[in-house]
Structure formats: C-alpha cells, structure tokens
Write a protein that holds these residues in place. Structure first.
Motif, mmCIF file in Angstrom:
data_model
loop_
_atom_site.group_PDB
_atom_site.id
_atom_site.type_symbol
_atom_site.label_atom_id
_atom_site.label_comp_id
_atom_site.label_asym_id
_atom_site.label_seq_id
_atom_site.Cartn_x
_atom_site.Cartn_y
_atom_site.Cartn_z
ATOM 1 N N ARG A 7 6.260 -3.050 2.959
ATOM 2 C CA ARG A 7 7.447 -2.628 2.202
ATOM 3 C C ARG A 7 7.364 -1.127 1.955
ATOM 4 O O ARG A 7 6.275 -0.570 1.788
ATOM 5 C CB ARG A 7 7.520 -3.368 0.877
ATOM 6 N N GLU A 8 8.518 -0.500 1.917
ATOM 7 C CA GLU A 8 8.596 0.936 1.647
ATOM 8 C C GLU A 8 7.874 1.239 0.339
ATOM 9 O O GLU A 8 8.043 0.532 -0.656
ATOM 10 C CB GLU A 8 10.064 1.359 1.546
ATOM 11 N N GLY A 9 7.046 2.283 0.364
ATOM 12 C CA GLY A 9 6.300 2.666 -0.829
ATOM 13 C C GLY A 9 4.883 2.107 -0.867
ATOM 14 O O GLY A 9 4.019 2.642 -1.566
ATOM 15 N N ASP A 10 4.646 1.028 -0.116
ATOM 16 C CA ASP A 10 3.293 0.456 -0.045
ATOM 17 C C ASP A 10 2.422 1.307 0.882
ATOM 18 O O ASP A 10 2.914 2.189 1.595
ATOM 19 C CB ASP A 10 3.346 -0.971 0.492
ATOM 20 N N SER A 11 1.124 1.012 0.873
ATOM 21 C CA SER A 11 0.219 1.630 1.842
ATOM 22 C C SER A 11 0.127 0.745 3.081
ATOM 23 O O SER A 11 0.191 -0.479 2.982
ATOM 24 C CB SER A 11 -1.182 1.788 1.248
ATOM 25 N N SER A 12 -0.024 1.392 4.230
ATOM 26 C CA SER A 12 -0.224 0.671 5.494
ATOM 27 C C SER A 12 -1.632 0.979 5.984
ATOM 28 O O SER A 12 -2.081 2.127 5.900
ATOM 29 C CB SER A 12 0.757 1.161 6.559
ATOM 30 N N VAL A 13 -2.296 -0.037 6.496
ATOM 31 C CA VAL A 13 -3.619 0.185 7.092
ATOM 32 C C VAL A 13 -3.614 -0.412 8.496
ATOM 33 O O VAL A 13 -3.400 -1.613 8.670
ATOM 34 C CB VAL A 13 -4.749 -0.446 6.258
ATOM 35 N N ILE A 14 -3.830 0.435 9.477
ATOM 36 C CA ILE A 14 -3.873 0.004 10.874
ATOM 37 C C ILE A 14 -5.317 0.124 11.348
ATOM 38 O O ILE A 14 -5.946 1.166 11.175
ATOM 39 C CB ILE A 14 -2.950 0.874 11.747
ATOM 40 N N SER B 191 -9.894 3.202 11.227
ATOM 41 C CA SER B 191 -8.661 2.770 10.564
ATOM 42 C C SER B 191 -7.820 3.974 10.181
ATOM 43 O O SER B 191 -8.326 5.081 9.982
ATOM 44 C CB SER B 191 -8.959 1.915 9.333
ATOM 45 N N LEU B 192 -6.514 3.715 10.108
ATOM 46 C CA LEU B 192 -5.548 4.733 9.683
ATOM 47 C C LEU B 192 -4.793 4.168 8.495
ATOM 48 O O LEU B 192 -4.187 3.106 8.600
ATOM 49 C CB LEU B 192 -4.564 5.055 10.813
ATOM 50 N N ARG B 193 -4.886 4.875 7.374
ATOM 51 C CA ARG B 193 -4.145 4.465 6.185
ATOM 52 C C ARG B 193 -2.999 5.458 5.976
ATOM 53 O O ARG B 193 -3.205 6.670 5.966
ATOM 54 C CB ARG B 193 -5.054 4.434 4.960
ATOM 55 N N ILE B 194 -1.797 4.898 5.810
ATOM 56 C CA ILE B 194 -0.625 5.718 5.506
ATOM 57 C C ILE B 194 -0.221 5.397 4.077
ATOM 58 O O ILE B 194 0.138 4.250 3.762
ATOM 59 C CB ILE B 194 0.546 5.416 6.465
ATOM 60 N N ALA B 195 -0.323 6.387 3.214
ATOM 61 C CA ALA B 195 0.058 6.176 1.818
ATOM 62 C C ALA B 195 1.570 6.314 1.671
ATOM 63 O O ALA B 195 2.220 7.053 2.426
ATOM 64 C CB ALA B 195 -0.652 7.189 0.927
ATOM 65 N N ASP B 196 2.131 5.582 0.679
ATOM 66 C CA ASP B 196 3.563 5.694 0.367
ATOM 67 C C ASP B 196 4.390 5.615 1.656
ATOM 68 O O ASP B 196 5.152 6.523 1.999
ATOM 69 C CB ASP B 196 3.820 7.021 -0.360
ATOM 70 N N THR B 197 4.241 4.508 2.377
ATOM 71 C CA THR B 197 4.896 4.356 3.674
ATOM 72 C C THR B 197 6.413 4.425 3.529
ATOM 73 O O THR B 197 6.997 3.798 2.647
ATOM 74 C CB THR B 197 4.492 3.021 4.310
ATOM 75 N N GLN B 198 7.033 5.174 4.434
ATOM 76 C CA GLN B 198 8.478 5.368 4.434
ATOM 77 C C GLN B 198 9.103 4.698 5.659
ATOM 78 O O GLN B 198 8.416 4.432 6.652
ATOM 79 C CB GLN B 198 8.801 6.865 4.449
ATOM 80 N N SER C 238 8.217 3.894 10.618
ATOM 81 C CA SER C 238 8.340 2.779 11.562
ATOM 82 C C SER C 238 8.207 3.305 12.984
ATOM 83 O O SER C 238 8.953 4.197 13.400
ATOM 84 C CB SER C 238 9.701 2.076 11.406
ATOM 85 N N ALA C 239 7.236 2.784 13.703
ATOM 86 C CA ALA C 239 6.928 3.277 15.050
ATOM 87 C C ALA C 239 5.770 2.444 15.599
ATOM 88 O O ALA C 239 5.287 1.528 14.939
ATOM 89 C CB ALA C 239 6.525 4.750 15.018
ATOM 90 N N THR D 201 2.653 -2.060 16.224
ATOM 91 C CA THR D 201 4.023 -1.809 15.775
ATOM 92 C C THR D 201 4.076 -1.918 14.271
ATOM 93 O O THR D 201 3.764 -2.977 13.711
ATOM 94 C CB THR D 201 5.003 -2.805 16.417
ATOM 95 N N LEU D 202 4.432 -0.840 13.611
ATOM 96 C CA LEU D 202 4.559 -0.813 12.153
ATOM 97 C C LEU D 202 6.031 -0.956 11.786
ATOM 98 O O LEU D 202 6.861 -0.143 12.190
ATOM 99 C CB LEU D 202 4.009 0.481 11.570
ATOM 100 N N GLN D 203 6.329 -1.995 11.042
ATOM 101 C CA GLN D 203 7.692 -2.225 10.563
ATOM 102 C C GLN D 203 7.705 -1.966 9.066
ATOM 103 O O GLN D 203 6.919 -2.567 8.320
ATOM 104 C CB GLN D 203 8.121 -3.670 10.841
ATOM 105 N N VAL D 204 8.569 -1.072 8.630
ATOM 106 C CA VAL D 204 8.655 -0.739 7.204
ATOM 107 C C VAL D 204 9.981 -1.263 6.676
ATOM 108 O O VAL D 204 11.059 -0.825 7.111
ATOM 109 C CB VAL D 204 8.553 0.779 6.968
ATOM 110 N N LYS D 205 9.907 -2.186 5.729
ATOM 111 C CA LYS D 205 11.120 -2.789 5.164
ATOM 112 C C LYS D 205 11.537 -2.032 3.910
ATOM 113 O O LYS D 205 10.703 -1.726 3.066
ATOM 114 C CB LYS D 205 10.858 -4.251 4.826
ATOM 115 N N PRO D 206 12.841 -1.757 3.797
ATOM 116 C CA PRO D 206 13.312 -1.007 2.617
ATOM 117 C C PRO D 206 13.144 -1.830 1.330
ATOM 118 O O PRO D 206 13.061 -3.041 1.356
ATOM 119 C CB PRO D 206 14.792 -0.749 2.899
#
Lengths: 113, 113
Positions: free
Chosen positions: A13-20, A73-80, A84-85, A108-113
């Motif tokens: 979800r938008e605003g969460d952190s993503s970890v790949i 690993s790659l962490r993206i903070a505050d995912t927007q 998505s890519a 594939t990173l899907q970011v939901k609003p």
C-alpha cells in the motif's frame, strides 16, 4: 555457477515500506546492483553496493548485503505509486579485466493507493 | 551529460532478414555492453566491447555480432533473423576501467515476423 534469484511479485500500500529480496551465487562478485524498469523503458540504475559493505542508504532506498548468505535486499521507504515498476537485482561477474551483469528475473512491485 | 542513446527505438523485420542496431555511450565511457531481454529468458548478456575490441561474449550463436568504433559508439548485428530474436535489445556503457557500473539506454524493441 552464475545465478540470481528474486521473488516475482510484491504488492504494498502507498506509504508502506517495500522490501525486495535477492539471492546470488557468485561469491567473487565485486558489486551488486538494483535497477528499475518502467513499462516500455530501459533499465534505470537505482543504487549499488560494493561487496565489502553491509549496508548503503540513499534517500528512501536502503540496501542490505549479507555476504555470508549471498543475500541482498532493497528497502523502499514510504513507497509511492510512482515506484510501481519491475526491480532487477544484478551481480557483476568479473573475469580478468572484463565483466558482465547477471540479472535476476525481476520483481514486479505493485503499489496500491 | 547525455545518457546512453540507442537507435532505432522500434524495428519490425521478417524472418531471414538481418538487422543493425546502434548505441552511443555516455561521453567518456569506453566500454559498451549489449543485453537481450525476452519474457522467457529475461536479461541475458550478449557481448562487451572496449577500445574497439570484443572483451567478453555471452552464449549466443554466431548470427549475433557487434563492433565498436574509435569514438566508442557500438553496433550490433543479427543476421538470418528468427522469430525467437524478437526482444528488447539493451545497450549499457561504463567507464571500462575499475569503475564498472553500467548505465543503460532505452533499448531497441525488435519484432521479427
């Protein structure tokens, strides 16, 4: 052998952190990379880490390297939604004075609003 | 600095034909690498050129060839095209010395009918 493995899909979800996550096999890799690919585009270099480092932070991006387990690993903070890519992990395989990149299958990173 | 440029961006050919793709690296970069991206095989290394010499080669048939000019611009050629050659062909440039980080162009999308 030369092999890089990634999970194929991640939804946040938008605003969460993503970890790949990514695992690689060649212990002699000097650099490990993260690239981003948007639809219809080439690869954009996001960040890289030298093999003698454990962590690298660059704005919203944090890369963690566990060389013993060959895990990156790659962490993206505050995912927007613009994040998505498809994200590719790559290891640099050196042979003498030349090198090549070995890529994972891409996550594939899907970011939901 | 201008990034890596590739021409043409899109190409449609028929089986049996040949094709030439062009890549201009970032100014000052002397190494050019080529990669093929397909849904089935992912990103695979084709070859690398440095100072007009092929320094490294991937596992592709001899129908795939390339060259590099004195200004570091590179071309790749695929002869006797097959349907399976349909792919996104990506070119990457790097300084070519110990700094091996590769920067990618937007790619040439080739469709073989």
């Amino acid at each position: 052998g030369e092999d890089v493995e990634q999970s194929l899909f991640l939804s946040v979800r938008e605003g969460d952190s993503s970890v790949i996550n990514c695992t690689y096999t060649d212990s002699s890799s000097t650099y490990l990379y993260w690239y981003k690919q948007e639809p219809g585009a080439g690869l954009q270099l996001l960040t890289y880490i030298f093999s003698n480092m454990d962590m690298k932070q660059d704005q919203r991006l944090t890369v963690l390297l566990n060389k013993k387990d060959k895990h990156l690993s790659l962490r993206i903070a505050d995912t927007q939604t613009g994040d998505s890519a498809i994200y590719f992990c790559a290891e640099s395989i050196r042979s003498g004075n030349t090198g090549k990149l070995i890529f994972g299958q891409g996550t594939t990173l899907q970011v939901k609003p | 600095k201008a990034g890596v440029t590739q021409t043409p961006r899109y190409l449609i050919k028929t089986r049996g034909q040949q094709v030439t793709l062009s890549c201009s690296p970032i100014s000052g970069h002397r190494s050019v690498s080529w990669y093929q991206q397909t849904p089935g095989q992912g990103l695979q290394f084709l070859f690398e050129y440095f100072s007009e010499t092929q320094r490294n080669k991937g596992n592709f048939p001899g129908r795939f060839s390339g060259r590099q000019f004195s200004n570091s611009r590179s071309e790749m050629n695929v002869s006797t095209l097959e349907l399976g050659d349909s792919a996104l062909y990506l070119c990457a440039s790097s300084l070519g010395d110990t700094q091996e980080t590769q920067y990618f162009g937007p790619g040439t999308r080739l469709l073989v009918l």
